[in-house]
Design a protein around this motif. Structure first.
Motif, PDB file in Angstrom:
ATOM      1  N   ASN A 171      12.002 -10.885  -0.094  1.00 28.57           N
ATOM      2  CA  ASN A 171      11.410 -12.301  -0.257  1.00 28.57           C
ATOM      3  C   ASN A 171      12.311 -13.419   0.386  1.00 28.57           C
ATOM      4  O   ASN A 171      11.956 -14.523   0.501  1.00 28.57           O
ATOM      5  CB  ASN A 171      10.831 -12.671  -1.492  1.00 28.57           C
ATOM      6  CG  ASN A 171      11.982 -12.697  -2.638  1.00 28.57           C
ATOM      7  OD1 ASN A 171      13.161 -12.716  -2.186  1.00 28.57           O
ATOM      8  ND2 ASN A 171      11.594 -12.539  -3.855  1.00 28.57           N
ATOM      9  N   CYS A 172      13.553 -12.977   0.572  1.00 25.91           N
ATOM     10  CA  CYS A 172      14.212 -13.890   1.404  1.00 25.91           C
ATOM     11  C   CYS A 172      13.749 -14.357   2.704  1.00 25.91           C
ATOM     12  O   CYS A 172      13.976 -15.382   3.138  1.00 25.91           O
ATOM     13  CB  CYS A 172      15.760 -13.296   1.724  1.00 25.91           C
ATOM     14  SG  CYS A 172      16.709 -13.249   0.371  1.00 25.91           S
ATOM     15  N   TRP A 173      12.823 -13.266   3.452  1.00 27.46           N
ATOM     16  CA  TRP A 173      12.477 -13.476   4.558  1.00 27.46           C
ATOM     17  C   TRP A 173      10.690 -13.472   4.487  1.00 27.46           C
ATOM     18  O   TRP A 173      10.086 -14.076   5.375  1.00 27.46           O
ATOM     19  CB  TRP A 173      12.890 -12.491   5.677  1.00 27.46           C
ATOM     20  CG  TRP A 173      14.323 -12.683   6.059  1.00 27.46           C
ATOM     21  CD1 TRP A 173      15.137 -13.470   6.721  1.00 27.46           C
ATOM     22  CD2 TRP A 173      15.419 -11.673   5.348  1.00 27.46           C
ATOM     23  NE1 TRP A 173      16.327 -13.125   6.592  1.00 27.46           N
ATOM     24  CE2 TRP A 173      16.617 -12.140   5.642  1.00 27.46           C
ATOM     25  CE3 TRP A 173      15.090 -10.691   4.271  1.00 27.46           C
ATOM     26  CZ2 TRP A 173      17.580 -11.480   5.143  1.00 27.46           C
ATOM     27  CZ3 TRP A 173      16.363 -10.040   3.970  1.00 27.46           C
ATOM     28  CH2 TRP A 173      17.577 -10.581   4.392  1.00 27.46           C
ATOM     29  N   LEU A 174      10.176 -12.718   3.556  1.00 24.44           N
ATOM     30  CA  LEU A 174       8.798 -12.802   3.565  1.00 24.44           C
ATOM     31  C   LEU A 174       8.497 -13.516   2.001  1.00 24.44           C
ATOM     32  O   LEU A 174       8.096 -12.685   1.024  1.00 24.44           O
ATOM     33  CB  LEU A 174       8.429 -11.314   3.346  1.00 24.44           C
ATOM     34  CG  LEU A 174       8.602 -10.570   4.729  1.00 24.44           C
ATOM     35  CD1 LEU A 174       8.356  -9.001   4.487  1.00 24.44           C
ATOM     36  CD2 LEU A 174       7.983 -11.004   5.977  1.00 24.44           C
ATOM     37  N   PRO A 175       8.617 -14.684   1.724  1.00 30.83           N
ATOM     38  CA  PRO A 175       8.356 -15.386   0.656  1.00 30.83           C
ATOM     39  C   PRO A 175       6.982 -15.221   0.192  1.00 30.83           C
ATOM     40  O   PRO A 175       6.672 -15.333  -1.194  1.00 30.83           O
ATOM     41  CB  PRO A 175       8.650 -16.862   0.988  1.00 30.83           C
ATOM     42  CG  PRO A 175       8.526 -16.945   2.359  1.00 30.83           C
ATOM     43  CD  PRO A 175       9.021 -15.693   3.004  1.00 30.83           C
ATOM     44  N   GLU A 176       5.986 -14.990   1.109  1.00 29.58           N
ATOM     45  CA  GLU A 176       4.698 -14.535   0.451  1.00 29.58           C
ATOM     46  C   GLU A 176       4.464 -13.343  -0.412  1.00 29.58           C
ATOM     47  O   GLU A 176       3.618 -13.410  -1.305  1.00 29.58           O
ATOM     48  CB  GLU A 176       3.828 -14.144   1.780  1.00 29.58           C
ATOM     49  CG  GLU A 176       3.650 -15.241   2.834  1.00 29.58           C
ATOM     50  CD  GLU A 176       4.532 -14.910   3.937  1.00 29.58           C
ATOM     51  OE1 GLU A 176       4.462 -15.631   5.030  1.00 29.58           O
ATOM     52  OE2 GLU A 176       5.964 -14.407   3.554  1.00 29.58           O
ATOM     53  N   LEU A 177       5.817 -12.557  -0.613  1.00 32.29           N
ATOM     54  CA  LEU A 177       5.603 -11.549  -1.392  1.00 32.29           C
ATOM     55  C   LEU A 177       6.624 -11.650  -2.419  1.00 32.29           C
ATOM     56  O   LEU A 177       7.072 -10.581  -3.142  1.00 32.29           O
ATOM     57  CB  LEU A 177       5.965 -10.160  -0.544  1.00 32.29           C
ATOM     58  CG  LEU A 177       5.037  -9.892   0.697  1.00 32.29           C
ATOM     59  CD1 LEU A 177       5.680  -8.554   1.405  1.00 32.29           C
ATOM     60  CD2 LEU A 177       3.769  -9.836   0.406  1.00 32.29           C
ATOM     61  N   SER A 178       6.773 -12.795  -2.825  1.00 36.90           N
ATOM     62  CA  SER A 178       7.682 -13.052  -4.189  1.00 36.90           C
ATOM     63  C   SER A 178       6.867 -12.717  -5.240  1.00 36.90           C
ATOM     64  O   SER A 178       5.803 -12.886  -5.469  1.00 36.90           O
ATOM     65  CB  SER A 178       7.975 -14.651  -3.973  1.00 36.90           C
ATOM     66  OG  SER A 178       8.948 -14.874  -3.095  1.00 36.90           O
ATOM     67  N   ASP A 179       7.624 -12.393  -6.336  1.00 41.54           N
ATOM     68  CA  ASP A 179       7.035 -12.348  -7.703  1.00 41.54           C
ATOM     69  C   ASP A 179       5.988 -11.319  -7.713  1.00 41.54           C
ATOM     70  O   ASP A 179       4.885 -11.524  -8.329  1.00 41.54           O
ATOM     71  CB  ASP A 179       6.575 -13.635  -8.339  1.00 41.54           C
ATOM     72  CG  ASP A 179       7.809 -14.505  -8.552  1.00 41.54           C
ATOM     73  OD1 ASP A 179       8.928 -14.021  -8.791  1.00 41.54           O
ATOM     74  OD2 ASP A 179       7.780 -15.724  -8.002  1.00 41.54           O
ATOM     75  N   PRO A 180       6.074 -10.156  -7.081  1.00 42.27           N
ATOM     76  CA  PRO A 180       5.062  -9.081  -7.275  1.00 42.27           C
ATOM     77  C   PRO A 180       4.657  -8.591  -8.640  1.00 42.27           C
ATOM     78  O   PRO A 180       5.537  -8.625  -9.527  1.00 42.27           O
ATOM     79  CB  PRO A 180       5.551  -8.036  -6.390  1.00 42.27           C
ATOM     80  CG  PRO A 180       6.921  -7.810  -6.605  1.00 42.27           C
ATOM     81  CD  PRO A 180       7.105  -9.528  -6.486  1.00 42.27           C
ATOM     82  N   ARG A 181       3.422  -8.302  -9.000  1.00 44.97           N
ATOM     83  CA  ARG A 181       2.868  -7.423  -9.908  1.00 44.97           C
ATOM     84  C   ARG A 181       2.949  -6.043  -9.791  1.00 44.97           C
ATOM     85  O   ARG A 181       2.924  -5.545  -8.699  1.00 44.97           O
ATOM     86  CB  ARG A 181       1.629  -7.878 -10.506  1.00 44.97           C
ATOM     87  CG  ARG A 181       1.278  -9.533 -10.892  1.00 44.97           C
ATOM     88  CD  ARG A 181       2.026 -10.079 -12.000  1.00 44.97           C
ATOM     89  NE  ARG A 181       1.413  -9.509 -13.252  1.00 44.97           N
ATOM     90  CZ  ARG A 181       1.689  -9.697 -14.537  1.00 44.97           C
ATOM     91  NH1 ARG A 181       2.574 -10.574 -14.603  1.00 44.97           N
ATOM     92  NH2 ARG A 181       1.283  -9.105 -15.464  1.00 44.97           N
TER      93      ARG A 181
END
Length: 383
Positions: free
Chosen positions: A82-92
């Protein structure tokens, strides 16, 4: 390669195979066999200049590209994606990979770059093709044999809506991790994946024919793609002609597949791996990273979770499978296979244009690997 030649020609004569290119590198010498035609419609003879759809044989190249960034210090294997793909932060994370998509818990740690390299990130195909999770991957992420029509941002937005099939680093799911790895590298360098690959892998290795689509001037070299029908009277059906899906640029270059090139181009890549990251005096990758790439990174439980994706003697390194015989490589669903064996200083490559018959694989590719293994066992000069 007399036995390989005989087997391939027999398949051509039976109508199960339009043509093929087989290459074998041993102790610096290359044997080649070319049989049949590029496509049944025109009858154009197969040649070593024929362009094939590599499909998942692009995964090892994406892994190698990522390791060039690791080598220079631009990224770290343990870095959260998520450093480069913040869209994928905090996954479930699903409590049951085959269960309802609403039954989730928080991820206990971020997905890392190494998780993508080893396909342990949790977003990818499971062996349960009927599960809600896999159905979502197919419908929303367009996981499957056809090129994606989603653009980069739409793909990442769709991926962000999905839970992971397992906790990061604890399981194994196929394919999508390599796509995400390619998108991450684009963000790191602020360049498209095809440009990055050309600068760091294709051009240094002189892989002049490898690309994600085929321009009009080269379509006469591009093999048509077929699928088995199961009908002995008409064993093959045309899936995609040269001027079809790959005659134009994709919505984005996919790090999991979609690459196109010659068998000789993949052999050059294999040669670099056999030379511990060096090619013609030029260092492409540090030796320790090449060794890690071709070392099984999975636990016994993760290999079990992989199910039919991996054979009983296979694990997974970075971008490809690792077998107990010491070989590294993979197979493309379009009918290609390549393996590198550093223990014996050898590489074997077979490119066909007939798609695998689902999880059962391809009898032709299996026969090829069996013949290569038999030949290696009886070779008195094998190291």
């Amino acid at each position: 390669m007399d036995h390989v030649t005989e087997m391939l020609q027999q398949q051509v004569d039976l109508g199960a195979l339009p043509g093929a290119v087989a290459l074998r590198l041993r102790r610096g010498d290359t044997d080649a066999e070319v049989v049949g035609v590029q496509d049944l419609e025109s009858g154009t003879p197969m040649s070593r200049r024929t362009l094939f759809h590599w499909d998942s044989l692009g995964k090892p190249l994406t892994a190698a590209l990522a390791l060039t960034f690791v080598a220079e210090g631009s990224i770290d294997l343990s870095a959260p994606i998520n450093c480069w793909l913040p869209e994928l932060s905090d996954p479930r994370v699903l409590t049951d990979s085959s269960g309802p998509l609403s039954d989730t818990v928080p991820a206990d740690r971020p997905v890392t770059v190494q998780d993508l390299l080893t396909l342990r990130g949790g977003l990818g195909l499971t062996t349960d093709f009927e599960s809600p999770f896999t159905e979502e991957l197919v419908s929303h992420l367009q996981e499957g044999p056809a090129p994606r029509t989603l653009d980069r941002q739409s793909f990442l937005a769709a991926a962000a809506q999905l839970p992971l099939a397992h906790q990061p680093g604890r399981g194994w799911t196929y394919n999508t991790g390599s796509t995400l790895l390619g998108l991450l590298l684009e963000r790191v360098a602020d360049q498209p994946l095809d440009e990055l690959m050309a600068q760091r892998i294709f051009d240094p290795l002189n892989m002049t024919d490898t690309r994600w689509w085929v321009p009009a001037a080269d379509l006469d070299r591009f093999a048509s793609r077929y699928a088995p029908t199961g009908d002995p009277e008409a064993p093959l059906r045309l899936v995609d002609p040269p001027d079809g899906q790959y005659s134009r640029p994709p919505s984005f270059p996919d790090g999991a597949g979609g690459t196109i090139g010659t068998a000789d181009d993949w052999l050059v890549f294999a040669t670099m791996l056999l030379n511990a990251g060096e090619y013609r005096g030029r260092r492409i990758l540090p030796t320790p990273l090449v060794e890690s790439m071709m070392t099984d990174q999975l636990t016994a439980d993760q290999r079990r979770q992989a199910g039919f994706f991996l054979a009983d003697d296979e694990g997974w390194g970075y971008g490809g499978s690792v077998r107990t015989d010491g070989s590294y490589g993979w197979t493309g669903g379009a009918g290609t296979t390549a393996r590198v064996n550093p223990r014996h200083g050898s590489a074997s490559i077979l490119f066909t244009q007939v798609a695998l018959d689902g999880p059962e694989g391809s009898p032709v590719l299996t026969a090829f690997e069996d013949l290569v293994a038999q030949d290696q066992q009886h070779d008195p000069n094998t190291n």
